[in-house]
Design a protein around this motif. Sequence first.
Motif, short mmCIF file in Angstrom:
data_model
loop_
_atom_site.label_atom_id
_atom_site.label_comp_id
_atom_site.label_asym_id
_atom_site.label_seq_id
_atom_site.Cartn_x
_atom_site.Cartn_y
_atom_site.Cartn_z
N GLY A 89 -75.98 72.44 44.37
CA GLY A 89 -77.24 73.18 44.26
C GLY A 89 -77.60 73.91 45.54
O GLY A 89 -78.68 73.72 46.08
N ILE A 90 -76.69 74.76 46.04
CA ILE A 90 -76.95 75.49 47.29
C ILE A 90 -76.69 76.98 47.04
O ILE A 90 -75.74 77.35 46.35
N TRP A 91 -77.58 77.84 47.57
CA TRP A 91 -77.39 79.29 47.50
C TRP A 91 -76.50 79.72 48.64
O TRP A 91 -76.69 79.31 49.78
N THR A 92 -75.52 80.56 48.35
CA THR A 92 -74.60 81.05 49.38
C THR A 92 -74.55 82.58 49.34
O THR A 92 -74.81 83.19 48.31
N CYS A 93 -74.20 83.17 50.47
CA CYS A 93 -74.13 84.63 50.56
C CYS A 93 -72.86 85.16 49.90
O CYS A 93 -71.84 84.47 49.83
N SER A 94 -72.93 86.41 49.43
CA SER A 94 -71.73 87.07 48.91
C SER A 94 -70.66 87.06 50.00
O SER A 94 -70.94 87.33 51.16
N GLY A 95 -69.46 86.72 49.61
CA GLY A 95 -68.36 86.63 50.56
C GLY A 95 -68.14 85.23 51.09
O GLY A 95 -67.14 84.98 51.77
N SER A 96 -69.05 84.30 50.80
CA SER A 96 -68.87 82.92 51.24
C SER A 96 -67.70 82.29 50.49
O SER A 96 -67.47 82.60 49.32
N PRO A 97 -66.97 81.38 51.15
CA PRO A 97 -65.94 80.68 50.39
C PRO A 97 -66.57 79.81 49.31
O PRO A 97 -67.73 79.40 49.43
N ILE A 98 -65.81 79.55 48.25
CA ILE A 98 -66.23 78.63 47.20
C ILE A 98 -65.39 77.37 47.37
O ILE A 98 -64.16 77.40 47.24
N VAL A 99 -66.04 76.26 47.70
CA VAL A 99 -65.33 75.02 48.00
C VAL A 99 -64.75 74.44 46.71
O VAL A 99 -65.37 74.52 45.64
N SER A 100 -63.56 73.88 46.80
CA SER A 100 -62.89 73.28 45.65
C SER A 100 -63.80 72.26 44.96
O SER A 100 -64.45 71.46 45.62
N GLY A 101 -63.84 72.33 43.63
CA GLY A 101 -64.68 71.42 42.86
C GLY A 101 -66.05 71.99 42.54
O GLY A 101 -66.81 71.38 41.79
N TYR A 102 -66.36 73.17 43.11
CA TYR A 102 -67.64 73.83 42.87
C TYR A 102 -67.45 75.07 42.01
O TYR A 102 -66.38 75.68 42.01
N VAL A 103 -68.51 75.46 41.30
CA VAL A 103 -68.53 76.69 40.51
C VAL A 103 -69.80 77.45 40.84
O VAL A 103 -70.74 76.90 41.43
N ILE A 104 -69.83 78.74 40.46
CA ILE A 104 -71.01 79.59 40.69
C ILE A 104 -71.78 79.67 39.38
O ILE A 104 -71.21 80.04 38.35
N THR A 105 -73.07 79.34 39.41
CA THR A 105 -73.83 79.27 38.17
C THR A 105 -75.02 80.23 38.11
O THR A 105 -75.69 80.29 37.09
N ASN A 106 -75.29 80.98 39.17
CA ASN A 106 -76.38 81.96 39.13
C ASN A 106 -76.15 83.01 40.21
O ASN A 106 -75.39 82.78 41.15
N TYR A 107 -76.85 84.13 40.06
CA TYR A 107 -76.69 85.24 41.01
C TYR A 107 -78.05 85.88 41.28
O TYR A 107 -78.85 86.07 40.37
N ASP A 108 -78.31 86.18 42.56
CA ASP A 108 -79.54 86.87 42.97
C ASP A 108 -79.12 88.07 43.81
O ASP A 108 -78.69 87.92 44.95
N ARG A 109 -79.25 89.26 43.22
CA ARG A 109 -78.76 90.46 43.91
C ARG A 109 -79.53 90.76 45.19
O ARG A 109 -79.04 91.47 46.06
N ASN A 110 -80.74 90.21 45.35
CA ASN A 110 -81.54 90.44 46.55
C ASN A 110 -81.43 89.32 47.58
O ASN A 110 -81.99 89.41 48.67
N GLY A 111 -80.71 88.27 47.23
CA GLY A 111 -80.62 87.12 48.13
C GLY A 111 -79.83 87.38 49.38
O GLY A 111 -79.17 88.41 49.52
N CYS A 112 -79.90 86.46 50.31
CA CYS A 112 -79.14 86.52 51.56
C CYS A 112 -79.40 87.83 52.30
O CYS A 112 -78.48 88.57 52.65
N SER A 113 -80.68 88.12 52.52
CA SER A 113 -81.11 89.33 53.25
C SER A 113 -80.61 90.62 52.61
O SER A 113 -80.28 91.58 53.30
N GLY A 114 -80.52 90.62 51.27
CA GLY A 114 -80.19 91.84 50.56
C GLY A 114 -78.72 92.05 50.23
O GLY A 114 -78.38 93.02 49.56
N ILE A 115 -77.84 91.15 50.66
CA ILE A 115 -76.42 91.35 50.35
C ILE A 115 -75.99 90.59 49.09
O ILE A 115 -74.86 90.73 48.65
N GLY A 116 -76.90 89.83 48.52
CA GLY A 116 -76.60 89.08 47.29
C GLY A 116 -76.29 87.63 47.58
O GLY A 116 -75.72 87.30 48.62
N ALA A 117 -76.71 86.75 46.67
CA ALA A 117 -76.50 85.32 46.85
C ALA A 117 -76.03 84.69 45.55
O ALA A 117 -76.39 85.13 44.45
N TRP A 118 -75.23 83.64 45.68
CA TRP A 118 -74.64 82.92 44.55
C TRP A 118 -75.05 81.45 44.62
O TRP A 118 -75.06 80.87 45.71
#
Length: 197
Positions: A89-118
Amino acid sequence: MKRQFRLSAPSGAGPHAASVVRRAVAAALGALALIAAALTGAAPATAAARAGGWSCSGAPVPDGYVITAYDRNGCRGAGAWFQQPVQDGIWTCSGSPIVSGYVITNYDRNGCSGIGAWYHQLARDGRWTCAGSPIPSGYVTTNYNRTGCNGIGAWYHQLVRNGIWTCPGSPIPPGYRSTTYSAGGCGGLGAWYTVRA
């Protein structure tokens, strides 16, 4: 004239006692070094890394860490990224690695200071994931929603089992095979009936 001191066990003590004295002194010196490091701000790198921190653009992201914030003015204008240990349950910036065992379940195009967050969550049976999310070992995609994940599309992940319908492009785990095809399955993309081989 310089005096030299030598640590030794009390007279009459065996070699084991001398070894105990040496270990006790080494432990005390190690503790003093840690205290000095804490007082001077030079804490060990491993302790600092576990807590997370800012790094300049281009710096490697340690295993098990993700990028959770961006400062375009950081590092003298080169940009800075905040790295911290992954958690469910953590928001990460676009381009962040995805750690093994995790999946991406939502997207915020304005997150992470405007670069997008997952939004990262641990994989589990019956979870919707965003397009581009990894599919963990043993899982298949069984449905598709083109408007999911705030418009980028979402896939439904399930643990593979005998007699499950899977979407086109879904991995087929070892020991399974696809048989019958249904054109209307998987949100209109088509689906394959998957059985044990």
